[in-house]
Design a protein around this motif. Structure first.
Motif, mmCIF file in Angstrom:
data_model
loop_
_atom_site.group_PDB
_atom_site.id
_atom_site.type_symbol
_atom_site.label_atom_id
_atom_site.label_comp_id
_atom_site.label_asym_id
_atom_site.label_seq_id
_atom_site.Cartn_x
_atom_site.Cartn_y
_atom_site.Cartn_z
ATOM 1 N N GLY A 153 0.493 -1.322 0.030
ATOM 2 C CA GLY A 153 0.187 -0.078 -0.004
ATOM 3 C C GLY A 153 0.910 1.097 0.002
ATOM 4 N N MET A 154 1.787 1.176 0.717
ATOM 5 C CA MET A 154 2.820 2.541 0.703
ATOM 6 C C MET A 154 3.442 2.588 -0.450
ATOM 7 S SD MET A 154 2.230 4.145 3.448
ATOM 8 C CE MET A 154 3.207 5.345 2.869
ATOM 9 N N ALA A 155 3.856 1.488 -1.029
ATOM 10 C CA ALA A 155 4.379 1.953 -2.537
ATOM 11 C C ALA A 155 3.437 2.320 -3.462
ATOM 12 C CB ALA A 155 4.938 0.367 -3.097
ATOM 13 N N ALA A 156 2.023 1.925 -3.528
ATOM 14 C CA ALA A 156 1.067 2.663 -4.234
ATOM 15 C C ALA A 156 1.056 4.094 -3.988
ATOM 16 C CB ALA A 156 -0.166 2.057 -3.933
ATOM 17 N N ASP A 253 -8.904 4.995 0.996
ATOM 18 C CA ASP A 253 -9.972 4.383 1.607
ATOM 19 C C ASP A 253 -9.631 3.042 2.213
ATOM 20 O OD1 ASP A 253 -9.518 2.265 -0.175
ATOM 21 O OD2 ASP A 253 -11.544 2.693 -1.362
ATOM 22 N N SER A 254 -8.355 2.873 2.787
ATOM 23 C CA SER A 254 -8.023 1.606 3.279
ATOM 24 C C SER A 254 -8.634 1.388 4.704
ATOM 25 C CB SER A 254 -6.459 1.595 3.551
ATOM 26 O OG SER A 254 -5.845 1.713 2.444
ATOM 27 N N ALA A 255 -9.045 2.394 5.533
ATOM 28 C CA ALA A 255 -9.756 2.080 6.792
ATOM 29 C C ALA A 255 -10.563 1.296 7.069
ATOM 30 C CB ALA A 255 -9.853 3.539 7.614
ATOM 31 N N VAL A 256 -11.574 1.555 5.897
ATOM 32 C CA VAL A 256 -12.798 0.742 5.857
ATOM 33 C C VAL A 256 -13.019 0.012 4.578
ATOM 34 C CG1 VAL A 256 -13.989 2.302 7.551
ATOM 35 C CG2 VAL A 256 -14.449 2.694 4.881
ATOM 36 N N GLY A 257 -12.153 0.064 3.591
ATOM 37 C CA GLY A 257 -12.341 -0.551 2.358
ATOM 38 C C GLY A 257 -13.457 -0.052 1.292
ATOM 39 N N PRO A 258 -13.042 -0.311 0.176
ATOM 40 C CA PRO A 258 -14.176 0.172 -0.974
ATOM 41 C C PRO A 258 -15.548 -0.493 -1.068
ATOM 42 C CG PRO A 258 -12.270 -1.205 -1.958
ATOM 43 C CD PRO A 258 -12.094 -1.033 -0.612
ATOM 44 N N THR A 271 -6.170 5.320 -3.570
ATOM 45 C CA THR A 271 -5.418 4.434 -3.115
ATOM 46 C C THR A 271 -5.907 3.503 -2.078
ATOM 47 O OG1 THR A 271 -4.455 5.864 -1.599
ATOM 48 C CG2 THR A 271 -3.473 5.946 -3.686
ATOM 49 N N THR A 272 -5.500 2.048 -2.077
ATOM 50 C CA THR A 272 -6.033 1.260 -1.240
ATOM 51 C C THR A 272 -4.878 0.176 -0.718
ATOM 52 O OG1 THR A 272 -8.232 1.297 -2.212
ATOM 53 C CG2 THR A 272 -7.894 -0.595 -0.887
ATOM 54 N N GLY A 287 -0.943 -3.403 -2.714
ATOM 55 C CA GLY A 287 -1.596 -2.050 -2.844
ATOM 56 C C GLY A 287 -2.038 -1.808 -4.155
ATOM 57 N N MET A 288 -3.103 -0.769 -4.442
ATOM 58 C CA MET A 288 -3.600 -0.731 -5.694
ATOM 59 C C MET A 288 -4.059 0.918 -5.662
ATOM 60 S SD MET A 288 -7.547 -1.596 -6.255
ATOM 61 C CE MET A 288 -8.803 -0.951 -5.216
ATOM 62 N N VAL A 289 -3.960 1.203 -6.949
ATOM 63 C CA VAL A 289 -4.309 2.777 -7.298
ATOM 64 C C VAL A 289 -5.402 2.753 -8.281
ATOM 65 C CG1 VAL A 289 -3.451 4.866 -8.104
ATOM 66 C CG2 VAL A 289 -1.905 3.651 -6.836
#
Length: 462
Positions: A153-156, A253-258, A271-272, A287-289
């Protein structure tokens, strides 16, 4: 891994040998996996010199960037050597921590699966990006071509920062809301600096909107909701200001997800961290963008992100296969963690010993509801703080759930978040409204009554 007591967390952060030597594994950006450690030992024996620390990177470009950064900040000369399809850096020992920090911030790591395959002589080539793009595009609500996959995720997030036209032109970024620690660090360290607005309210927020409309920033970064305070900004309002100023809006949106929030309508880029809710098992990093198709920045961003993914931080094929398997249960499996998060937030909010509870159902709910997905909930992640901070260690120690960093696992996971994320800047975090005794909880899929009973029992010490 588990840090089961408050004292153990302090011992880990202080580097106490009696804690560190008992740990066999940890979060990969902060604690080298045993298989990666063996890979690094092999690289050290092959290319390391006396007094060198060796780090292995997944690609030549990632290593080259790290080399320049380490040489500049560590004031040392670093050797870069090809290593069996990967790239290794030999770093003078005095700059070892600088090198470790670089990998922590960027997330550009060799995964444990790639390390294992190397050690077994079975390293594989190729990728599963087209399959992941198709699957993730459906989840994110975009076409597959709008999705780029990374090895963390950080790389994204780092790749997005590097791809922003405004950053290349020398402009600063704007961070709205208190974010996950390293999301702010990379803007400070790898961009042109960052303007940080801790809370999206009041005169400071109005001023920020004005500056956005004037096109002052390279981009606006925010989380929806934020981590660990789970606050949500008025995203449509900020998006309108960004559109007026020609400034890209980057939302994580990582905290709760898409499955719980749908922000691509307003964001230019989403970013996720796939490591968390989308994987749901805690056994793979990625990770994704996702780039909004009609964003005016879509062309240059997608071009830059494709290069970053392929040349700097590719997702290893073995990790991609595990992720594809894990994605099969998403988003249906979010129902139980969502329900547990809501029930636990209500329990904590009604407890006389609890001072604050941060959960999207309880704070900035009006803003969250604007971005909540049609079938989404309020998420399984929450934080709370006791009225008496001195009782926090006892409550945490007696809490009968798994304890450690990260979130998004099928089992409930708790940690004294501020101590783990901001140990060397506790006063700053407290000034931002993130107290040192804050406890963050990632709710799993356990039976709700049993989970609530465990928290009720622990809270007897509050």
């Amino acid at each position: 891994m588990c840090l089961p007591t408050w004292k153990a967390v302090l011992g880990y952060e202080e580097g106490r040998d009696k804690v560190i030597r008992r740990m066999r594994i940890g979060y990969p950006r902060f604690f080298r996996h045993p298989l990666v450690d063996r890979l690094t030992t092999a690289a050290s024996e092959e290319i390391g010199g006396e007094g060198d620390a060796v780090l292995v990177f997944p690609s030549k470009l990632a290593a080259q960037r790290a080399q320049r950064w380490i040489e500049r900040r560590g004031e040392v000369a670093v050797r870069s050597v090809g290593f069996h399809g990967m790239q290794a850096l030999a770093v003078p020992i005095k700059a070892k921590q600088v090198a470790i920090d670089y990998q922590r911030f960027t997330g550009e790591l060799v995964s444990s699966r790639q390390a294992e395959d190397f050690l077994n002589g079975t390293v594989r080539s190729g990728d599963k990006n087209h399959l992941l793009q198709r699957r993730l595009g459906k989840i994110a609500g975009v076409e597959p071509k709008q999705v780029t996959v990374f090895n963390s995720g950080m790389a994204a997030i780092t790749a997005v920062l590097r791809s922003l036209p405004g950053v290349k032109e020398g402009r600063k970024t704007l961070q709205i809301e208190f974010p996950y620690v390293d999301a702010l660090k990379i803007q400070e360290l790898f961009g042109n600096g960052v303007v940080f607005l801790n809370q999206a309210s009041g005169e400071s927020f109005d001023e920020a909107l004005s500056r956005i409309r004037k096109g002052e920033f390279a981009a606006v970064f925010t989380e929806a909701p934020s981590n660990p305070l789970l606050r949500t900004i008025d995203l449509p309002q900020v998006a309108a200001a960004c559109a007026d100023g020609g400034v890209p809006l980057i939302v994580d949106d990582s905290a709760v997800g898409p499955s719980n929030v749908s922000v691509i309508r307003w964001a230019d880029v989403v970013t996720t961290s796939l490591t968390k809710w989308l994987s749901g098992a805690g056994d793979v990093m990625a990770g994704m963008v996702a780039v909004r198709e009609d964003s005016p920045f879509a062309g240059p961003l997608l071009e830059g992100l494709a290069e970053e993914s392929a040349a700097s931080s590719p997702l290893y094929i073995g990790d991609a296969e595990v992720l594809l398997s894990n994605l099969k249960g998403y988003p249906a499996r979010m129902a139980m963690p969502n329900a547990n998060g809501l029930a636990l937030a209500q329990l904590l909010a009604g407890h006389p010993g609890v001072a604050d509870v941060w959960h999207p159902s309880l704070i900035t709910r009006e803003n969250y509801d604007k971005i909540k997905a049609p079938r989404g909930g309020y998420g399984p992640l929450l934080s709370f703080a006791l009225k008496n901070p001195r009782k926090a260690p006892k409550v945490f120690d007696s809490l009968q759930v798994c304890k450690g960093p990260s979130f998004g696992t099928p089992f409930t996971l708790a940690c004294p978040y501020t101590l783990l994320a901001h140990f060397h800047e506790l006063d700053w975090a407290d000034a931002c409204g993130v107290p040192s005794h804050l406890i963050r909880v990632s709710c799993g899929s356990e039976e709700t009554d049993g989970l609530l009973a465990r928290f009720s029992a622990a809270l007897e010490h509050a």
